[in-house]
Design a protein around this motif. Structure first.
Motif, PDB file in Angstrom:
ATOM      1  N   LEU A  24       5.304  -1.338   2.732  1.00  0.00           N
ATOM      2  CA  LEU A  24       5.321   0.094   2.478  1.00  0.00           C
ATOM      3  C   LEU A  24       6.624   0.493   1.788  1.00  0.00           C
ATOM      4  CD1 LEU A  24       3.990   1.614   5.847  1.00  0.00           C
ATOM      5  CD2 LEU A  24       2.716   1.324   3.722  1.00  0.00           C
ATOM      6  N   GLY A  25       6.518   1.308   0.751  1.00  0.00           N
ATOM      7  CA  GLY A  25       7.698   1.821   0.079  1.00  0.00           C
ATOM      8  C   GLY A  25       8.176   3.098   0.744  1.00  0.00           C
ATOM      9  N   VAL A  26       9.004   2.956   1.761  1.00  0.00           N
ATOM     10  CA  VAL A  26       9.570   4.132   2.440  1.00  0.00           C
ATOM     11  C   VAL A  26      10.689   4.714   1.588  1.00  0.00           C
ATOM     12  CG1 VAL A  26      10.765   4.946   4.513  1.00  0.00           C
ATOM     13  CG2 VAL A  26       8.931   3.243   4.704  1.00  0.00           C
ATOM     14  N   GLU A  27      11.532   3.855   1.063  1.00  0.00           N
ATOM     15  CA  GLU A  27      12.607   4.140   0.107  1.00  0.00           C
ATOM     16  C   GLU A  27      13.781   4.926   0.688  1.00  0.00           C
ATOM     17  OE1 GLU A  27      11.764   2.131  -1.809  1.00  0.00           O
ATOM     18  OE2 GLU A  27       9.748   2.374  -2.551  1.00  0.00           O
ATOM     19  N   SER A  28      13.545   6.075   1.298  1.00  0.00           N
ATOM     20  CA  SER A  28      14.641   6.890   1.824  1.00  0.00           C
ATOM     21  C   SER A  28      14.198   7.591   3.093  1.00  0.00           C
ATOM     22  CB  SER A  28      15.091   7.931   0.789  1.00  0.00           C
ATOM     23  OG  SER A  28      16.069   8.812   1.333  1.00  0.00           O
ATOM     24  N   GLY A  29      15.172   7.890   3.961  1.00  0.00           N
ATOM     25  CA  GLY A  29      14.871   8.631   5.166  1.00  0.00           C
ATOM     26  C   GLY A  29      15.107  10.119   5.024  1.00  0.00           C
ATOM     27  N   ASP A  30      15.375  10.564   3.799  1.00  0.00           N
ATOM     28  CA  ASP A  30      15.714  11.966   3.560  1.00  0.00           C
ATOM     29  C   ASP A  30      14.691  12.605   2.619  1.00  0.00           C
ATOM     30  OD1 ASP A  30      18.146  14.044   3.743  1.00  0.00           O
ATOM     31  OD2 ASP A  30      17.372  14.058   1.693  1.00  0.00           O
ATOM     32  N   ASN A  31      14.135  13.729   3.020  1.00  0.00           N
ATOM     33  CA  ASN A  31      13.070  14.355   2.229  1.00  0.00           C
ATOM     34  C   ASN A  31      13.552  14.881   0.883  1.00  0.00           C
ATOM     35  OD1 ASN A  31      10.849  13.897   3.868  1.00  0.00           O
ATOM     36  ND2 ASN A  31      11.313  15.661   5.185  1.00  0.00           N
ATOM     37  N   GLN A  32      14.781  15.324   0.796  1.00  0.00           N
ATOM     38  CA  GLN A  32      15.289  15.811  -0.485  1.00  0.00           C
ATOM     39  C   GLN A  32      15.428  14.664  -1.488  1.00  0.00           C
ATOM     40  OE1 GLN A  32      15.674  19.054  -1.405  1.00  0.00           O
ATOM     41  NE2 GLN A  32      14.691  19.381   0.589  1.00  0.00           N
ATOM     42  N   ILE A  33      15.846  13.515  -1.013  1.00  0.00           N
ATOM     43  CA  ILE A  33      15.957  12.345  -1.894  1.00  0.00           C
ATOM     44  C   ILE A  33      14.569  11.870  -2.307  1.00  0.00           C
ATOM     45  CG2 ILE A  33      16.769   9.967  -2.075  1.00  0.00           C
ATOM     46  CD1 ILE A  33      18.991  12.046  -2.118  1.00  0.00           C
ATOM     47  N   LEU A  34      13.634  11.860  -1.359  1.00  0.00           N
ATOM     48  CA  LEU A  34      12.258  11.469  -1.692  1.00  0.00           C
ATOM     49  C   LEU A  34      11.665  12.400  -2.745  1.00  0.00           C
ATOM     50  CD1 LEU A  34      10.945  10.609   1.883  1.00  0.00           C
ATOM     51  CD2 LEU A  34      11.252   8.993  -0.009  1.00  0.00           C
ATOM     52  N   LYS A  35      11.960  13.666  -2.629  1.00  0.00           N
ATOM     53  CA  LYS A  35      11.469  14.640  -3.611  1.00  0.00           C
ATOM     54  C   LYS A  35      12.113  14.406  -4.963  1.00  0.00           C
ATOM     55  CE  LYS A  35      10.978  19.630  -4.404  1.00  0.00           C
ATOM     56  NZ  LYS A  35      11.256  21.003  -3.852  1.00  0.00           N
ATOM     57  N   ALA A  36      13.415  14.143  -4.973  1.00  0.00           N
ATOM     58  CA  ALA A  36      14.130  13.922  -6.233  1.00  0.00           C
ATOM     59  C   ALA A  36      13.623  12.681  -6.956  1.00  0.00           C
ATOM     60  CB  ALA A  36      15.633  13.803  -5.961  1.00  0.00           C
ATOM     61  N   MET A  37      13.197  11.666  -6.219  1.00  0.00           N
ATOM     62  CA  MET A  37      12.698  10.436  -6.854  1.00  0.00           C
ATOM     63  C   MET A  37      11.214  10.512  -7.171  1.00  0.00           C
ATOM     64  SD  MET A  37      12.344   7.558  -3.836  1.00  0.00           S
ATOM     65  CE  MET A  37      13.873   7.864  -2.967  1.00  0.00           C
ATOM     66  N   LYS A  38      10.602  11.668  -6.880  1.00  0.00           N
ATOM     67  CA  LYS A  38       9.173  11.896  -7.156  1.00  0.00           C
ATOM     68  C   LYS A  38       8.287  10.880  -6.430  1.00  0.00           C
ATOM     69  CE  LYS A  38      10.094  13.884 -11.737  1.00  0.00           C
ATOM     70  NZ  LYS A  38       9.801  13.795 -13.190  1.00  0.00           N
ATOM     71  N   LYS A  39       8.676  10.599  -5.185  1.00  0.00           N
ATOM     72  CA  LYS A  39       7.917   9.620  -4.406  1.00  0.00           C
ATOM     73  C   LYS A  39       6.584  10.182  -3.927  1.00  0.00           C
ATOM     74  CE  LYS A  39       7.443   5.637  -2.448  1.00  0.00           C
ATOM     75  NZ  LYS A  39       7.272   4.423  -3.259  1.00  0.00           N
ATOM     76  N   GLY A  40       6.511  11.489  -3.748  1.00  0.00           N
ATOM     77  CA  GLY A  40       5.244  12.098  -3.349  1.00  0.00           C
ATOM     78  C   GLY A  40       4.928  11.945  -1.876  1.00  0.00           C
ATOM     79  N   ILE A  41       5.947  11.651  -1.052  1.00  0.00           N
ATOM     80  CA  ILE A  41       5.746  11.526   0.380  1.00  0.00           C
ATOM     81  C   ILE A  41       6.923  12.193   1.106  1.00  0.00           C
ATOM     82  CG2 ILE A  41       4.484   9.355   0.190  1.00  0.00           C
ATOM     83  CD1 ILE A  41       7.067   7.920   1.100  1.00  0.00           C
ATOM     84  N   ILE A  66       0.858  -1.190   0.000  1.00  0.00           N
ATOM     85  CA  ILE A  66       0.000   0.000   0.000  1.00  0.00           C
ATOM     86  C   ILE A  66       0.893   1.238   0.000  1.00  0.00           C
ATOM     87  CG2 ILE A  66      -1.802   1.272   1.221  1.00  0.00           C
ATOM     88  CD1 ILE A  66      -2.786  -1.294   2.436  1.00  0.00           C
ATOM     89  N   ASN A  67       0.524   2.227  -0.788  1.00  0.00           N
ATOM     90  CA  ASN A  67       1.278   3.468  -0.798  1.00  0.00           C
ATOM     91  C   ASN A  67       1.116   4.194   0.536  1.00  0.00           C
ATOM     92  OD1 ASN A  67       1.512   6.590  -1.465  1.00  0.00           O
ATOM     93  ND2 ASN A  67       2.610   5.490  -3.066  1.00  0.00           N
ATOM     94  N   VAL A  68       2.197   4.801   0.989  1.00  0.00           N
ATOM     95  CA  VAL A  68       2.189   5.533   2.256  1.00  0.00           C
ATOM     96  C   VAL A  68       1.045   6.534   2.319  1.00  0.00           C
ATOM     97  CG1 VAL A  68       3.455   7.322   3.539  1.00  0.00           C
ATOM     98  CG2 VAL A  68       4.635   5.231   2.808  1.00  0.00           C
ATOM     99  N   ASN A  69       0.766   7.209   1.212  1.00  0.00           N
ATOM    100  CA  ASN A  69      -0.289   8.233   1.185  1.00  0.00           C
ATOM    101  C   ASN A  69      -1.675   7.675   1.480  1.00  0.00           C
ATOM    102  OD1 ASN A  69       1.045  10.715   0.562  1.00  0.00           O
ATOM    103  ND2 ASN A  69       1.470   9.922  -1.479  1.00  0.00           N
ATOM    104  N   LEU A  70      -1.866   6.371   1.307  1.00  0.00           N
ATOM    105  CA  LEU A  70      -3.188   5.778   1.465  1.00  0.00           C
ATOM    106  C   LEU A  70      -3.452   5.271   2.872  1.00  0.00           C
ATOM    107  CD1 LEU A  70      -3.289   3.692  -1.853  1.00  0.00           C
ATOM    108  CD2 LEU A  70      -4.307   5.939  -1.437  1.00  0.00           C
ATOM    109  N   ILE A  71      -2.403   5.187   3.688  1.00  0.00           N
ATOM    110  CA  ILE A  71      -2.540   4.603   5.014  1.00  0.00           C
ATOM    111  C   ILE A  71      -3.293   5.540   5.945  1.00  0.00           C
ATOM    112  CG2 ILE A  71      -1.279   3.858   7.072  1.00  0.00           C
ATOM    113  CD1 ILE A  71      -1.069   1.848   4.845  1.00  0.00           C
ATOM    114  N   ASN A  72      -4.376   5.019   6.539  1.00  0.00           N
ATOM    115  CA  ASN A  72      -5.123   5.759   7.556  1.00  0.00           C
ATOM    116  C   ASN A  72      -5.847   4.756   8.449  1.00  0.00           C
ATOM    117  OD1 ASN A  72      -7.809   5.157   6.396  1.00  0.00           O
ATOM    118  ND2 ASN A  72      -7.150   6.529   4.743  1.00  0.00           N
ATOM    119  N   ASN A  73      -6.419   5.236   9.523  1.00  0.00           N
ATOM    120  CA  ASN A  73      -7.073   4.353  10.488  1.00  0.00           C
ATOM    121  C   ASN A  73      -8.218   3.562   9.872  1.00  0.00           C
ATOM    122  OD1 ASN A  73      -5.866   4.734  13.302  1.00  0.00           O
ATOM    123  ND2 ASN A  73      -6.145   6.856  12.660  1.00  0.00           N
ATOM    124  N   ASN A  74      -9.026   4.219   9.058  1.00  0.00           N
ATOM    125  CA  ASN A  74     -10.184   3.544   8.475  1.00  0.00           C
ATOM    126  C   ASN A  74      -9.755   2.390   7.578  1.00  0.00           C
ATOM    127  OD1 ASN A  74     -11.972   5.277   9.753  1.00  0.00           O
ATOM    128  ND2 ASN A  74     -12.102   6.685   8.018  1.00  0.00           N
TER     129      ASN A  74
END
Length: 506
Positions: free
Chosen positions: A333-350, A310-318
């Protein structure tokens, strides 16, 4: 009358690292194609997963990354360069006995060289054998697939309709120019036909495991769990720069009807399947569809255990409450990186904050967590890698650790070429998630190797502790039932005594 015969092959990959490693599942790609051929043609069809070893029927989940990246990778390279290795002799004997007129090979980028060796073996046995290659890699590279001289036809995109038209053309000696979705040779040139339209109604597809007993080589040697995979959808709407899924399935997500999915699940349960994995790129995109499917599972498959990505963006209590009640026991879950700049560069959207919160919520619902991490993106810095190390320590669950690899056809592959990180000599077979690649612009290879080795040790340590914790979880009893007592005991021994009995775990 002698029937035409096609053998569909999954080329070896894990077994090149060590023969007792195994892709012990029945590949869905082979299942869909074989079932379609059997139901719609007069051809004899055999599915052959050459990456399966009956000596490793409990799978690869105890293999450490340390072994894969070290001794295992050395074995892998050695086997790729030794045409007389036992695995290639096994394939040669099998194809010699089966005598197919057509060999179809399903390949990803990481096992493409292996697929080329299989193609060469088929041609060595009989030069008239027609070799067709499909799977993700042809969709990624297009006509370049024909650089392998032993491949006659490449299939791009979905293969179920294409393979039927190809076999009819081969049988009746028709011209291939009108078959959509293929690349082939004509007069020494590569001919690329127009793309094939996507299958609009996935409910029209066969259930891939229904014909497994009839078509799969060594069917009786597979554990029941080998048949516990299912696609409920095709396509991924996201734009991750390291992934090429959209080249195969597109970014348009097509859903099977919940009733159709339930019918397949019930067939699998009749085969003795007690747990399964949804192999979709991402599960739960459509809220209404997910609710309907979950409610149908509760109503018609009350004892089913299942997992999904499941994509991180979809995770919620319901969502978590719903899927938990329907038997979901693990979420990837595809966390992929612990760094926001890297996540942005890979267009992860999280962001990493969102990812860690998603991990926390999964833990809250007592659903097992598997988090995917990739280290070594081209834009990495030592700081970004330290941030990823910090994230790994915070995640409570199994870490599936990978080293970044620029797969042909992806956005990051082109980025690496444009920035001089790879050139025309780049060999994807020598660079995969299991090897200590280095494609960082600002970190030397030696320094990255030092950092990655430290991360690998931490991941292996965490995963070892996580496996022990899982043994004592509430899911242990049904796992024993699924594996059988003998295999469950073997798996337990591997967990508690890896160094003594399995040196690769060091």
């Amino acid at each position: 009358m002698i029937k035409n015969k096609i053998v569909l092959i999954q080329p070896p990959f894990f077994r090149l690292f060590k023969d007792t490693f195994s892709f012990y599942r029945y590949p869905l790609s082979l299942g869909y194609l074989a079932g379609t051929i059997k139901s719609e043609t007069t051809w004899d069809v055999v599915s052959y997963n050459s990456d399966f070893s009956p000596r490793s029927i409990i799978g690869n989940d105890n293999i450490t990354f340390s072994f894969q990246a070290g001794e295992g990778f050395a074995n892998y390279v050695r086997n790729l360069n030794n045409r007389y290795a036992p695995i290639w002799e096994e394939i040669k004997i099998t194809l010699s006995e089966l005598k197919p007129s057509v060999v179809g090979i399903s390949t990803m980028s990481q096992n493409f060289k292996s697929a080329c060796i299989v193609a060469n073996i088929a041609k060595d046995i009989n030069r008239d054998t027609i070799v067709i290659i499909g799977g993700p890699h042809p969709s990624m590279v297009g006509p370049d697939i024909l650089n392998c001289k032993d491949i006659d036809v490449g299939v791009m995109g979905e293969g179920e309709r294409t393979i039927i038209e190809l076999l009819e053309a081969i049988e009746k000696k028709k011209d291939l120019s009108r078959i959509d979705g293929i690349v082939y040779r004509a007069n020494g040139k590569a001919i690329v036909n127009r793309p094939r339209n996507l299958i609009t109604d996935l409910d029209t597809l066969i259930f891939p495991h229904d014909t497994a007993q009839e078509v799969l080589k060594d069917y009786n040697l597979y554990p029941k769990s080998a048949f516990g995979s299912i696609f409920a959808s095709r396509g991924c709407p996201y734009s991750c720069t390291f992934c090429g899924s959209r080249k195969l399935w597109s970014q348009k997500v097509r859903l099977r009807s919940p009733t159709n999915v339930i019918n397949e699940i019930r067939n699998l349960q009749k085969m003795g399947i007690t747990s399964l994995r949804f192999a979709d790129d991402t599960f739960g995109l459509n809220k209404k569809w997910t609710e309907e499917l979950s409610n149908l599972i509760i109503a018609h498959c009350p004892d089913l255990k299942w997992k999904c990505e499941i994509n991180v963006n979809l995770i919620n209590n319901n969502l978590l409450s719903l899927v938990k009640s329907a038997g979901c026991h693990m979420i990837e879950l595809g966390v992929e990186s612990g760094d926001n700049q890297i996540l942005k560069a890979m267009k992860k959207g999280i962001t990493i904050e969102q990812a860690l919160e998603a991990c926390r919520l999964v833990n809250k619902y007592n659903i097992e967590l598997q988090a995917y991490i990739i280290a070594g993106f081209p834009q990495e810095t030592e700081e970004s890698l330290r941030n990823t190390e910090k994230a790994i320590k915070k995640i409570k669950g199994h870490i599936f650790f990978n080293i970044f690899t620029p797969f042909p056809g992806t956005e990051l592959f082109q980025y690496c070429k444009d920035n001089g990180l790879i050139d025309e000599t780049f060999d994807i077979s020598l660079h995969n998630f299991q090897s200590l690649n280095s494609f960082c612009k600002d970190i030397s290879h030696q320094r990255f190797k030092e950092i990655a080795s430290r991360m690998i040790k931490e991941v292996d340590r965490k995963n070892s502790l996580n496996r022990i914790a899982r043994v004592f979880s509430i899911n242990t009893l049904w796992r024993i039932k699924e594996l059988g007592i003998k295999n469950a005991l073997i798996k337990g021994v591997r967990i508690f005594f890896p160094k003594q009995l399995y040196p690769e775990a060091e």
